[in-house]
Design an enzyme around this catalytic site. Structure first.
Site, PDB file in Angstrom:
ATOM      1  N   ARG A   1     -58.274   2.787 -67.504  1.00 31.55           N
ATOM      2  CA  ARG A   1     -58.719   1.639 -68.326  1.00 31.55           C
ATOM      3  C   ARG A   1     -58.999   0.417 -67.452  1.00 31.55           C
ATOM      4  O   ARG A   1     -58.553   0.361 -66.306  1.00 31.55           O
ATOM      5  CB  ARG A   1     -57.628   1.307 -69.352  1.00 31.55           C
ATOM      6  CG  ARG A   1     -57.447   2.444 -70.345  1.00 31.55           C
ATOM      7  CD  ARG A   1     -56.580   2.047 -71.502  1.00 31.55           C
ATOM      8  NE  ARG A   1     -56.465   3.153 -72.429  1.00 31.55           N
ATOM      9  CZ  ARG A   1     -56.091   3.040 -73.693  1.00 31.55           C
ATOM     10  NH1 ARG A   1     -55.777   1.846 -74.181  1.00 31.55           N
ATOM     11  NH2 ARG A   1     -56.016   4.097 -74.460  1.00 31.55           N
TER      12      ARG A   1
ATOM     13  N   GLU B   1     -43.104  20.386 -85.193  1.00 34.12           N
ATOM     14  CA  GLU B   1     -43.945  20.106 -86.362  1.00 34.12           C
ATOM     15  C   GLU B   1     -44.776  18.857 -86.073  1.00 34.12           C
ATOM     16  O   GLU B   1     -44.243  17.845 -85.608  1.00 34.12           O
ATOM     17  CB  GLU B   1     -43.070  19.852 -87.598  1.00 34.12           C
ATOM     18  CG  GLU B   1     -42.294  21.051 -88.059  1.00 34.12           C
ATOM     19  CD  GLU B   1     -43.177  22.203 -88.538  1.00 34.12           C
ATOM     20  OE1 GLU B   1     -44.271  21.944 -89.085  1.00 34.12           O
ATOM     21  OE2 GLU B   1     -42.754  23.361 -88.348  1.00 34.12           O
TER      22      GLU B   1
ATOM     23  N   TRP C   1     -57.156  -1.142 -84.227  1.00 29.50           N
ATOM     24  CA  TRP C   1     -56.525  -2.076 -85.166  1.00 29.50           C
ATOM     25  C   TRP C   1     -57.030  -3.496 -84.886  1.00 29.50           C
ATOM     26  O   TRP C   1     -57.377  -4.243 -85.812  1.00 29.50           O
ATOM     27  CB  TRP C   1     -55.000  -2.024 -85.000  1.00 29.50           C
ATOM     28  CG  TRP C   1     -54.252  -2.983 -85.877  1.00 29.50           C
ATOM     29  CD1 TRP C   1     -53.787  -2.754 -87.142  1.00 29.50           C
ATOM     30  CD2 TRP C   1     -53.865  -4.338 -85.544  1.00 29.50           C
ATOM     31  NE1 TRP C   1     -53.142  -3.869 -87.621  1.00 29.50           N
ATOM     32  CE2 TRP C   1     -53.173  -4.852 -86.669  1.00 29.50           C
ATOM     33  CE3 TRP C   1     -54.038  -5.151 -84.433  1.00 29.50           C
ATOM     34  CZ2 TRP C   1     -52.652  -6.154 -86.693  1.00 29.50           C
ATOM     35  CZ3 TRP C   1     -53.526  -6.449 -84.463  1.00 29.50           C
ATOM     36  CH2 TRP C   1     -52.849  -6.927 -85.584  1.00 29.50           C
TER      37      TRP C   1
ATOM     38  N   ASP D   1     -50.728   5.354 -80.937  1.00 29.00           N
ATOM     39  CA  ASP D   1     -52.171   5.200 -80.697  1.00 29.00           C
ATOM     40  C   ASP D   1     -52.847   4.348 -81.777  1.00 29.00           C
ATOM     41  O   ASP D   1     -52.390   4.301 -82.915  1.00 29.00           O
ATOM     42  CB  ASP D   1     -52.808   6.605 -80.649  1.00 29.00           C
ATOM     43  CG  ASP D   1     -54.212   6.571 -80.094  1.00 29.00           C
ATOM     44  OD1 ASP D   1     -54.548   5.620 -79.354  1.00 29.00           O
ATOM     45  OD2 ASP D   1     -54.983   7.499 -80.399  1.00 29.00           O
ATOM     46  N   GLY D   2     -53.926   3.693 -81.382  1.00 29.48           N
ATOM     47  CA  GLY D   2     -54.751   2.967 -82.341  1.00 29.48           C
ATOM     48  C   GLY D   2     -54.652   1.448 -82.234  1.00 29.48           C
ATOM     49  O   GLY D   2     -55.197   0.729 -83.081  1.00 29.48           O
TER      50      GLY D   2
ATOM     51  N   ASN E   1     -54.297   6.785 -68.637  1.00 27.84           N
ATOM     52  CA  ASN E   1     -54.541   5.389 -69.027  1.00 27.84           C
ATOM     53  C   ASN E   1     -54.824   4.475 -67.822  1.00 27.84           C
ATOM     54  O   ASN E   1     -55.299   3.351 -67.990  1.00 27.84           O
ATOM     55  CB  ASN E   1     -53.377   4.824 -69.850  1.00 27.84           C
ATOM     56  CG  ASN E   1     -53.291   5.398 -71.256  1.00 27.84           C
ATOM     57  OD1 ASN E   1     -52.214   5.565 -71.813  1.00 27.84           O
ATOM     58  ND2 ASN E   1     -54.434   5.703 -71.856  1.00 27.84           N
ATOM     59  N   TRP E   2     -54.567   4.968 -66.588  1.00 22.88           N
ATOM     60  CA  TRP E   2     -54.919   4.180 -65.397  1.00 22.88           C
ATOM     61  C   TRP E   2     -56.430   3.991 -65.302  1.00 22.88           C
ATOM     62  O   TRP E   2     -56.903   3.126 -64.566  1.00 22.88           O
ATOM     63  CB  TRP E   2     -54.413   4.853 -64.114  1.00 22.88           C
ATOM     64  CG  TRP E   2     -52.923   4.910 -64.012  1.00 22.88           C
ATOM     65  CD1 TRP E   2     -52.152   6.029 -64.101  1.00 22.88           C
ATOM     66  CD2 TRP E   2     -52.011   3.824 -63.794  1.00 22.88           C
ATOM     67  NE1 TRP E   2     -50.815   5.699 -63.962  1.00 22.88           N
ATOM     68  CE2 TRP E   2     -50.703   4.365 -63.763  1.00 22.88           C
ATOM     69  CE3 TRP E   2     -52.176   2.436 -63.618  1.00 22.88           C
ATOM     70  CZ2 TRP E   2     -49.567   3.571 -63.588  1.00 22.88           C
ATOM     71  CZ3 TRP E   2     -51.035   1.657 -63.431  1.00 22.88           C
ATOM     72  CH2 TRP E   2     -49.758   2.223 -63.419  1.00 22.88           C
TER      73      TRP E   2
ATOM     74  N   ARG F   1     -58.410  -6.418 -77.822  1.00 21.51           N
ATOM     75  CA  ARG F   1     -57.538  -5.236 -77.815  1.00 21.51           C
ATOM     76  C   ARG F   1     -56.080  -5.600 -77.525  1.00 21.51           C
ATOM     77  O   ARG F   1     -55.155  -4.992 -78.046  1.00 21.51           O
ATOM     78  CB  ARG F   1     -58.021  -4.225 -76.766  1.00 21.51           C
ATOM     79  CG  ARG F   1     -59.349  -3.560 -77.100  1.00 21.51           C
ATOM     80  CD  ARG F   1     -59.786  -2.623 -75.965  1.00 21.51           C
ATOM     81  NE  ARG F   1     -58.804  -1.588 -75.698  1.00 21.51           N
ATOM     82  CZ  ARG F   1     -58.733  -0.423 -76.351  1.00 21.51           C
ATOM     83  NH1 ARG F   1     -59.613  -0.157 -77.303  1.00 21.51           N
ATOM     84  NH2 ARG F   1     -57.812   0.455 -76.054  1.00 21.51           N
TER      85      ARG F   1
ATOM     86  N   ARG G   1     -54.932  15.178 -81.663  1.00 23.74           N
ATOM     87  CA  ARG G   1     -54.824  15.861 -80.369  1.00 23.74           C
ATOM     88  C   ARG G   1     -53.560  15.407 -79.673  1.00 23.74           C
ATOM     89  O   ARG G   1     -52.947  14.403 -80.065  1.00 23.74           O
ATOM     90  CB  ARG G   1     -56.053  15.579 -79.503  1.00 23.74           C
ATOM     91  CG  ARG G   1     -56.333  14.099 -79.297  1.00 23.74           C
ATOM     92  CD  ARG G   1     -57.479  13.867 -78.316  1.00 23.74           C
ATOM     93  NE  ARG G   1     -57.885  12.458 -78.316  1.00 23.74           N
ATOM     94  CZ  ARG G   1     -58.946  11.983 -78.969  1.00 23.74           C
ATOM     95  NH1 ARG G   1     -59.737  12.785 -79.640  1.00 23.74           N
ATOM     96  NH2 ARG G   1     -59.223  10.686 -78.923  1.00 23.74           N
TER      97      ARG G   1
END
Ligand code: IPE
Ligand code: IPE
Ligand code: MG
Length: 249
Positions: free
Chosen positions: A80, A216, A34, A29-30, A77-78, A42, A203
């Site tokens: 978007r 973990e 970025w 993610d990110g 994500n569909w 994007r 999350r």
């Protein structure tokens, strides 16, 4: 050796090779943030993200981690914009086209977690080709979570299980956690020991809901396009500092 290489090697020397996780799962993610930080579109973030996929797959393979799961595209994500979805699908096709030979040579088995039938034709065919070509490989399992949703996986698993009960292949009273596991995309695989989420979000975003019962979690503030080998090593060191109890004392 450059300063970066020295730094990476120092981190590597702190990893206990006898206590590596068998299964590492990553929420990549990110990418968008970025790119925004650099005033880029994007898509530039997604492109740079693919570079980290190559790097992390190689680093995990070199360490001998047998299962690596990468969250690439969620069922949500569909939602978007179409252009962004198109770019992500295009990057997936490019990645598989460019990397398949190397992955196969390195004995990597590609599995898809998610319903690939709902993908556009081109990525669907490319994915099928990659899975078919690498199906007998056994050094590392590379799971790509694609059109994946944890709730969707569980609900579909229950549906298939009910069908098998109706047909008599499974007896209701014999259903237990071991039986149910076989109805998930991760059948025959160990649960993730370590789940990494970069980008600062804390999350799950519908990732591996059933499988992470005792996983973990390591969160990192860097965006996925910056998540390099050094970041992976840091996450492994943090993982190894944890005391896993699985409900015991
Ligand atoms: C992850 O980066 C890529 C996918 C979800 C496909 P994002 O596109 O979610 O980037 P941010 O979270 O908006 O920064
Ligand atoms: C999770 O990231 C999905 C992938 C990395 C493929 P998202 O960017 O879609 O998650 P949210 O919307 O921040 O929860
Ligand atoms: Mg995101």
């Amino acid at each position: 050796m450059s300063r970066d290489e020295i730094n990476t090697n120092t981190l590597l020397s702190k990893i206990d090779m006898d206590k590596l996780p068998k299964h590492v799962a990553i929420i990549m993610d990110g990418n968008g943030r970025w790119a925004r930080k650099r005033l880029l579109p994007r898509t530039a973030g997604h492109r740079e993200g693919v570079e980290r996929v190559k790097e992390i797959v190689e680093a995990a393979g070199n360490l001998g981690i047998p299962y690596l799961t990468l969250y690439a595209f969620s069922t949500e994500n569909w939602g978007r914009p179409k252009e962004e979805i198109d770019t992500l699908m295009k990057l997936l096709v490019e990645y598989l086209k460019k990397e398949l030979t190397t992955l196969h040579k390195n004995n990597v088995k590609i599995n898809i977690l998610g319903n690939i039938d709902d993908l556009p034709a081109l990525p669907r065919e490319e994915v099928k080709k990659a899975v078919e070509k690498t199906k007998n490989n056994d050094k590392m399992n590379l799971n790509i979570a694609l059109n994946y949703g944890g709730r969707n996986e569980i609900v579909n698993g229950i549906k298939s299980l009910i069908k098998d009960v109706r047909s008599g292949d499974v007896i209701l009273d014999e259903i237990n956690e071991e039986v149910f596991k076989n109805y998930l995309f991760t059948r025959n695989q160990p649960d993730p020991d370590l789940l990494i989420r970069p980008s600062g979000e804390k999350r799950l975003s519908n990732f591996l809901l059933y499988q992470v019962a005792y996983t973990e979690f390591v969160f990192s503030d860097v965006y996925w396009p910056e998540f390099n080998t050094e970041q992976l090593y840091k996450s492994l060191i943090e993982y190894q500092s944890r005391k896993r109890r699985f409900g015991g004392i």
